[in-house]
Design an enzyme around this catalytic site. Structure first.
Site, PDB file in Angstrom:
ATOM      1  N   GLU A   1       2.010  -3.032   3.955  1.00 12.77           N
ATOM      2  CA  GLU A   1       1.579  -1.841   3.230  1.00 12.77           C
ATOM      3  C   GLU A   1       0.873  -0.803   4.104  1.00 12.77           C
ATOM      4  O   GLU A   1      -0.243  -0.358   3.796  1.00 12.77           O
ATOM      5  CB  GLU A   1       0.703  -2.232   2.028  1.00 12.77           C
ATOM      6  CG  GLU A   1       1.495  -3.011   0.997  1.00 12.77           C
ATOM      7  CD  GLU A   1       0.825  -3.085  -0.376  1.00 12.77           C
ATOM      8  OE1 GLU A   1      -0.297  -2.605  -0.527  1.00 12.77           O
ATOM      9  OE2 GLU A   1       1.448  -3.635  -1.295  1.00 12.77           O
TER      10      GLU A   1
ATOM     11  N   GLU B   1       6.026  -9.003  -2.411  1.00  9.48           N
ATOM     12  CA  GLU B   1       4.944  -9.101  -3.403  1.00  9.48           C
ATOM     13  C   GLU B   1       5.427  -8.533  -4.733  1.00  9.48           C
ATOM     14  O   GLU B   1       6.173  -7.547  -4.754  1.00  9.48           O
ATOM     15  CB  GLU B   1       3.689  -8.326  -2.978  1.00  9.48           C
ATOM     16  CG  GLU B   1       2.929  -8.964  -1.853  1.00  9.48           C
ATOM     17  CD  GLU B   1       1.651  -8.213  -1.489  1.00  9.48           C
ATOM     18  OE1 GLU B   1       1.026  -7.593  -2.368  1.00  9.48           O
ATOM     19  OE2 GLU B   1       1.298  -8.242  -0.300  1.00  9.48           O
TER      20      GLU B   1
END
Ligand code: BGP
Length: 497
Positions: A192, A397
């Site tokens: 991320e 995720e």
């Protein structure tokens, strides 16, 4: 009747409409679903600082997550789920669920306590042991090299603003490939990166008090991109069987209405949230809309000679991405007051004046922690990424944070989590049927761990960890209802959900 009349007749028009309806229907609903591939990588994810604990043991240095100011009413990361001391037990539980892969991150400061310099042999040993334990249970390690936990020693020298951090990262990657490259096939560079740039204050990678740092952040972003590209290249050189990719957080962005200005706002947000990161990772170029945005805001990075060649040399083998929900955007006029970005987190963006304004999506429900729930948006996101880059995808995720409760008989009935995951797996299968090449699915999280900024009470795992926010209790592991459900999903290769 002539053929010309046939084509202009109302009957023919109706036929065309029906044909269109039918084909649209098929595209959305499919008569026959494709199966998940035979060797589909079912698994789940964690990250080092959120799960390991043992923050000062066996020579580990401190990361920015250890030194950041602890958020009020949440615990520090010193013990987390104590996976460092429970890893064998945890891996046995993952194996019991039937995991084909386990996505975890390596703590940079366990390997290099100061980010660079001397390697800590005990750090190497811990990850060697963990990898061996996984392989002994036929679980493929899927390793993130860097998940929000920059060595504090590097941060003290400017962190990612300092170009030397690029070399430090590539050197760290080299040591990982040297030590684990013969056993590990799947690598992820940076978790991320987009969220560290957009919401660094919430996830603890940026000092929340810092002001006017946009320019610096986009310079950091450029440096991370350079580190990533060199690392991908190095992986291909050092690990001939290795596969590597980026792992940003990607979401489809909906326009709040069909008003053309809202569509533009959605495109703007998507460019600066999604494509800036993936265009660079996959094509080695700056996304045009994102670049113009940075130039106009006077926050574009300085690009040194040779940088663009380095960036072009990355070439990922796949794209990994995290998905929690979509976002919705509406137009933001320069004269609008109060739309300036402030606060927010990975899934909640208020907007940016003149660029886009975050909007609520009335069609979606929310989790107890305010994140929207959008399984169909998972399918649109998968389709968008695949269409754009044509690389295999891995979901690293996806999950539901909730307040779990232990019943009097010791069970944890997390039907809400099962419902969330079931609906997302359903959409993943539809996306596969749409033609998306999906290699694996790793929900967040394999086991309960500490949230980035909302404490231990925001649980995501299939396995309950018996501790509270501040009372560590016995840290014992309890299988939730979702544990048994996911076990069957994996056993039936996604047939029974
Ligand atoms: C992602 C992060 C994870 C994780 C997850 C859930 O953005 O990569 O580290 O924490 O979000 O978010 P949170 O912990 O804020 O609920």
């Amino acid at each position: 009747m002539y053929w010309g009349d046939v084509f202009t007749s109302p009957l023919f028009f109706c036929y065309l409409c029906l044909l269109k309806l039918y084909s649209n229907g098929r595209k959305m609903f499919h008569k026959n679903l494709k199966n998940f591939p035979k060797d589909f990588l079912w698994g789940a994810s964690t990250s080092a600082y959120q799960v390991e604990g043992a923050y000062n043991e066996d020579g580990k240095g401190l990361s920015v997550q250890d030194t950041k100011e602890v958020i009020k009413d949440t615990p520090d990361f010193n013990v987390s789920s104590d996976h460092y001391h429970h890893y064998k037990e945890d891996v046995a539980l993952f194996a019991e669920m039937g995991f084909k892969t386990y996505r975890f991150s390596i703590s940079w400061v366990r390997i290099f306590p100061n980010g660079v310099g001397e390697v800590n042999p005990k750090g190497i040993k811990f990850y060697n042991d963990l990898i061996d334990e996984l392989l002994a249970h036929n679980i493929e390690p899927l390793i993130t090299m860097y998940h929000f936990d920059l060595p504090d020693a590097l941060q003290q020298k400017g962190g990612w603003s300092n170009r030397e951090t690029v070399d430090a990262f590539v050197n760290f990657a080299k040591v990982l490939f040297e030590n684990f490259g013969d056993k590990v096939k799947y690598w992820l560079t940076i978790n991320e990166q987009n969220m560290m740039i957009l919401h660094g204050a919430a996830i603890g990678t940026v000092n929340p008090g810092a002001k006017n740092i946009q320019k610096e952040l986009y310079q950091q972003n450029h440096h991370m991109m350079l580190a990533q590209a060199q690392t991908m290249k190095l992986c291909h050189k050092m690990c001939p069987k290795g596969k590597i990719g980026p792992a940003p957080n990607i979401s489809s962005i909906y326009p709040a209405t069909s008003k053309p200005e809202d569509v533009l706002a959605a495109q703007n947000f998507s460019a600066i949230r999604n494509w800036l990161y993936l265009d660079m990772a996959a094509y080695g170029r700056y996304n045009a809309i994102a670049w113009s945005y940075m130039v106009e805001e006077n926050i574009e990075p300085t690009i040194e000679e040779g940088d663009m060649e380095i960036l072009k040399g990355g070439n990922p083998d796949f794209i990994a991405f995290n998905y929690y929900c979509t976002a919705t955007a509406q137009e933001s006029r320069i004269e609008d007051k109060g739309a300036k970005t402030s606060g927010g987190d990975q899934q909640i963006s208020t907007g940016e004046l003149g660029v886009f304004k975050g909007a609520q999506n009335e069609n979606l429900q929310k989790t107890e922690f305010g994140w929207e729930i959008d399984p169909v948006g998972f399918r649109t996101t998968l389709r968008e990424i695949y269409e754009r880059y044509n690389l295999p995808l891995i979901v690293t995720e996806n999950g539901l944070g909730a307040y779990d409760k232990v019943e009097e008989d010791g069970t944890i009935i997390d039907d809400y989590r099962i419902d969330y995951l079931r609906k997302h797996i359903e959409q993943a299968r539809l996306a596969i049927t749409d033609g998306v090449e999906l290699l694996g699915y790793c929900p967040w999280s394999a086991i309960d761990l500490i949230s980035t900024h909302q404490g231990f009470k925001k649980r995501y795992g299939f396995i309950y960890v018996n501790r509270d926010e501040f009372d560590l209790k016995d840290l014992s592991r309890i299988k939730k209802k979702s544990f048994f459900w996911y076990k069957n999903v994996i056993k039936t290769n996604g047939e029974e959900i």
